[in-house]
Design an enzyme around this catalytic site. Structure first.
Site, PDB file in Angstrom:
ATOM      1  N   SER A 125      11.483  60.730 -42.431  1.00 38.51           N
ATOM      2  CA  SER A 125      12.234  59.598 -42.991  1.00 38.51           C
ATOM      3  C   SER A 125      11.310  58.671 -43.754  1.00 38.51           C
ATOM      4  CB  SER A 125      12.869  58.839 -41.829  1.00 38.51           C
ATOM      5  OG  SER A 125      13.354  57.595 -42.257  1.00 38.51           O
ATOM      6  N   TYR A 150      12.383  55.110 -32.636  1.00 40.92           N
ATOM      7  CA  TYR A 150      12.911  56.152 -33.532  1.00 40.92           C
ATOM      8  C   TYR A 150      11.928  56.417 -34.675  1.00 40.92           C
ATOM      9  CZ  TYR A 150      15.204  57.963 -37.651  1.00 40.92           C
ATOM     10  OH  TYR A 150      15.466  58.675 -38.785  1.00 40.92           O
ATOM     11  N   LYS A 154       9.282  59.858 -35.796  1.00 38.40           N
ATOM     12  CA  LYS A 154       9.120  60.557 -37.078  1.00 38.40           C
ATOM     13  C   LYS A 154       7.625  60.609 -37.449  1.00 38.40           C
ATOM     14  CE  LYS A 154      13.334  61.627 -37.509  1.00 38.40           C
ATOM     15  NZ  LYS A 154      13.725  63.008 -37.227  1.00 38.40           N
TER      16      LYS A 154
HETATM   17  C1  UD1 Z   1      18.523  52.797 -41.323  1.00 35.54           C
HETATM   18  C2  UD1 Z   1      17.435  52.722 -40.308  1.00 35.54           C
HETATM   19  C3  UD1 Z   1      16.387  53.754 -40.659  1.00 35.54           C
HETATM   20  C4  UD1 Z   1      17.011  55.141 -40.657  1.00 35.54           C
HETATM   21  C5  UD1 Z   1      18.177  55.139 -41.637  1.00 35.54           C
HETATM   22  C6  UD1 Z   1      18.924  56.451 -41.513  1.00 35.54           C
HETATM   23  C7  UD1 Z   1      17.425  50.417 -39.482  1.00 35.54           C
HETATM   24  C8  UD1 Z   1      16.710  49.111 -39.499  1.00 35.54           C
HETATM   25  N1  UD1 Z   1      16.895  51.382 -40.259  1.00 35.54           N
HETATM   26  O1  UD1 Z   1      17.964  52.515 -42.605  1.00 35.54           O
HETATM   27  O2  UD1 Z   1      15.341  53.716 -39.722  1.00 35.54           O
HETATM   28  O3  UD1 Z   1      16.053  56.106 -41.054  1.00 35.54           O
HETATM   29  O4  UD1 Z   1      19.093  54.085 -41.330  1.00 35.54           O
HETATM   30  O5  UD1 Z   1      19.961  56.506 -42.438  1.00 35.54           O
HETATM   31  O6  UD1 Z   1      18.417  50.573 -38.811  1.00 35.54           O
HETATM   32  N2  UD1 Z   1      23.724  46.814 -44.311  1.00 35.54           N
HETATM   33  C9  UD1 Z   1      24.634  45.773 -44.362  1.00 35.54           C
HETATM   34  N3  UD1 Z   1      25.708  45.810 -43.515  1.00 35.54           N
HETATM   35  C10 UD1 Z   1      25.903  46.821 -42.625  1.00 35.54           C
HETATM   36  C11 UD1 Z   1      24.975  47.899 -42.578  1.00 35.54           C
HETATM   37  C12 UD1 Z   1      23.880  47.845 -43.438  1.00 35.54           C
HETATM   38  O7  UD1 Z   1      24.494  44.835 -45.149  1.00 35.54           O
HETATM   39  O8  UD1 Z   1      26.894  46.779 -41.868  1.00 35.54           O
HETATM   40  C13 UD1 Z   1      22.579  46.795 -45.242  1.00 35.54           C
HETATM   41  C14 UD1 Z   1      21.236  46.798 -44.539  1.00 35.54           C
HETATM   42  O9  UD1 Z   1      20.805  45.494 -44.318  1.00 35.54           O
HETATM   43  C15 UD1 Z   1      20.370  47.532 -45.581  1.00 35.54           C
HETATM   44  C16 UD1 Z   1      21.341  48.484 -46.266  1.00 35.54           C
HETATM   45  O10 UD1 Z   1      22.632  47.982 -45.996  1.00 35.54           O
HETATM   46  O11 UD1 Z   1      19.924  46.639 -46.530  1.00 35.54           O
HETATM   47  C17 UD1 Z   1      21.235  49.914 -45.744  1.00 35.54           C
HETATM   48  O12 UD1 Z   1      21.345  49.879 -44.336  1.00 35.54           O
HETATM   49  P1  UD1 Z   1      21.442  51.222 -43.465  1.00 35.54           P
HETATM   50  O13 UD1 Z   1      22.512  52.082 -43.997  1.00 35.54           O
HETATM   51  O14 UD1 Z   1      21.525  50.805 -42.027  1.00 35.54           O
HETATM   52  O15 UD1 Z   1      20.082  51.967 -43.769  1.00 35.54           O
HETATM   53  P2  UD1 Z   1      18.562  51.463 -43.564  1.00 35.54           P
HETATM   54  O16 UD1 Z   1      18.495  50.131 -42.954  1.00 35.54           O
HETATM   55  O17 UD1 Z   1      17.882  51.625 -44.866  1.00 35.54           O
END
Ligand code: UD1
Length: 338
Positions: A125, A150, A154
């Site tokens: 990842s 997690y 990795k």
């Molecule tokens: C997350 C994990 C990462 C993992 C990846 C797998 C965390 C901190 N990181 O990455 O370790 O490898 O998923 O796919 O959990 N967001 C919102 N509202 C939401 C959900 C997300 O605003 O309800 C935003 C988050 O702040 C971020 C973006 O959307 O900026 C993407 O979030 P997400 O899909 O959870 O992915 P990652 O945080 O990049």
């Protein structure tokens, strides 16, 4: 040519099984169905016309792993997806994550290290880079201290493979560092099915649009980006699946330069959370109910891939853009709830 896909009924695993079968590989799946369903086998078959061989057991059972490889001594390659992946849960249950994600890796490598030839692809990842100092992120960017157990699995997983490859010249391995996998197969037969409340952005968006969730919370709009929301590189799962197949082919055809390599797998384009919402509204014709809330702990500001290495060495590049990913995710959500 027989390939083992662990976690082959899961989101990325199932799409990879489809692409492997499309290229003529014989696939054997091991999955414990902890986060997936045996139904996926029929769905794979409806896409490819071929049902993969399936064995349901938990890879933590070392004797079953040994027995499996004895029975399938003609396996030439392994794509290892099976792992736990919820960041929050890993903080609560670190030992479960170390056992699930690392002991299983060791058991499989023990079966491969003495083979006359074996190819191994590992699901890593972009989380290993943490907040990288430079964007886009190349494979040479330093690995940062992990934010969660997690993420640590990795990093340690990559080290275990690298150390094993050093002493096993017959073992060839590639770690693929995924950016943010999303979307679904164009047939809408397979896709992402998170259990409970989705933690990731795209399934939360599609579940909100379909009416399963009231409102999307956008985590923070005070980041140093164009609109204040975080930037990620959303990669279509079919493109990601194809990256596994070309990586495997590289190992089988012995085109790799060393027996352990890492590749970024992303689109190379970063999108803010608000851009994702806009794109979703455009392709779905749905108005999304969202509100800005505070930052989520542990989130980094921005991550997107430099894909030059995968482009040049694997001859792979993402064909789908954000609109394509979101429209396929929406089609899937509508079919699943329909
Ligand atoms: C997350 C994990 C990462 C993992 C990846 C797998 C965390 C901190 N990181 O990455 O370790 O490898 O998923 O796919 O959990 N967001 C919102 N509202 C939401 C959900 C997300 O605003 O309800 C935003 C988050 O702040 C971020 C973006 O959307 O900026 C993407 O979030 P997400 O899909 O959870 O992915 P990652 O945080 O990049």
């Amino acid at each position: 040519m027989k390939i083992l896909v662990t976690g082959g009924l899961g989101f990325i695993g199932s799409h990879t099984v489809v692409e492997l079968q499309n290229k003529g590989y014989d696939v054997v799946i091991i999955d414990n169905c902890s986060n997936s369903s045996p139904d996926v086998l029929n769905r794979i078959q409806s896409i490819t016309g071929k049902e993969p061989v399936f064995e349901q057991f938990d890879l933590r059972e070392k004797n079953k792993v040994q027995d499996f490889f004895k029975r399938h001594d003609d396996i030439i390659g392994v794509i290892h997806f099976a792992a736990s992946k919820a960041v929050g849960e890993s903080v609560e249950k670190p030992l479960l994550y170390y056992e699930n994600n690392l002991s299983t890796l060791v058991y499989i490598l023990q079966q491969l290290e003495n083979k006359t030839s074996a190819s191994f692809i590992f699901s890593s990842s972009c989380t290993v880079y943490g907040q990288a100092d430079e964007l886009p992120i190349t494979e040479n960017a330093p690995v940062k201290i992990a934010e969660s157990p997690y993420g640590n699995t990795k990093q340690i997983g990559e080290e275990i493979i690298r150390d094993t490859c050093k002493i096993s010249p017959n073992l060839k391995a590639i770690a693929l560092r995924y950016f943010n996998p999303t979307g679904a197969h164009p047939s809408a037969e397979i896709g992402e099915l998170p259990i409970g409340v989705p933690q990731n952005l795209i399934p939360f968006i599609t579940q909100t649009a379909i009416g399963l969730r009231e409102q999307l919370s956008v985590f923070g709009d005070d980041y140093p980006t164009s609109d204040g929301t975080c930037i990620r590189d959303y990669i279509h799962v079919v493109d990601l699946a194809k990256a596994h197949v070309v990586a495997l082919q590289r190992l089988i055809e012995d085109k790799n330069t060393t027996n352990y390599e890492v590749f970024n797998v992303g689109t190379g384009t970063g999108s803010t959370v608000l851009e994702v919402i806009q794109s979703f509204e455009k392709v779905s014709g749905q108005k999304l109910n969202y509100k800005i809330v505070g930052r989520r702990e542990g989130d980094i500001t921005a991550a997107y891939a430099d894909t030059t290495k995968a482009n040049t060495e694997l001859g792979w590049k993402a064909n789908n853009n954000l609109d394509d990913s979101l429209s396929s995710a929406w089609k899937w959500e509508q079919k699943v709830r329909g």
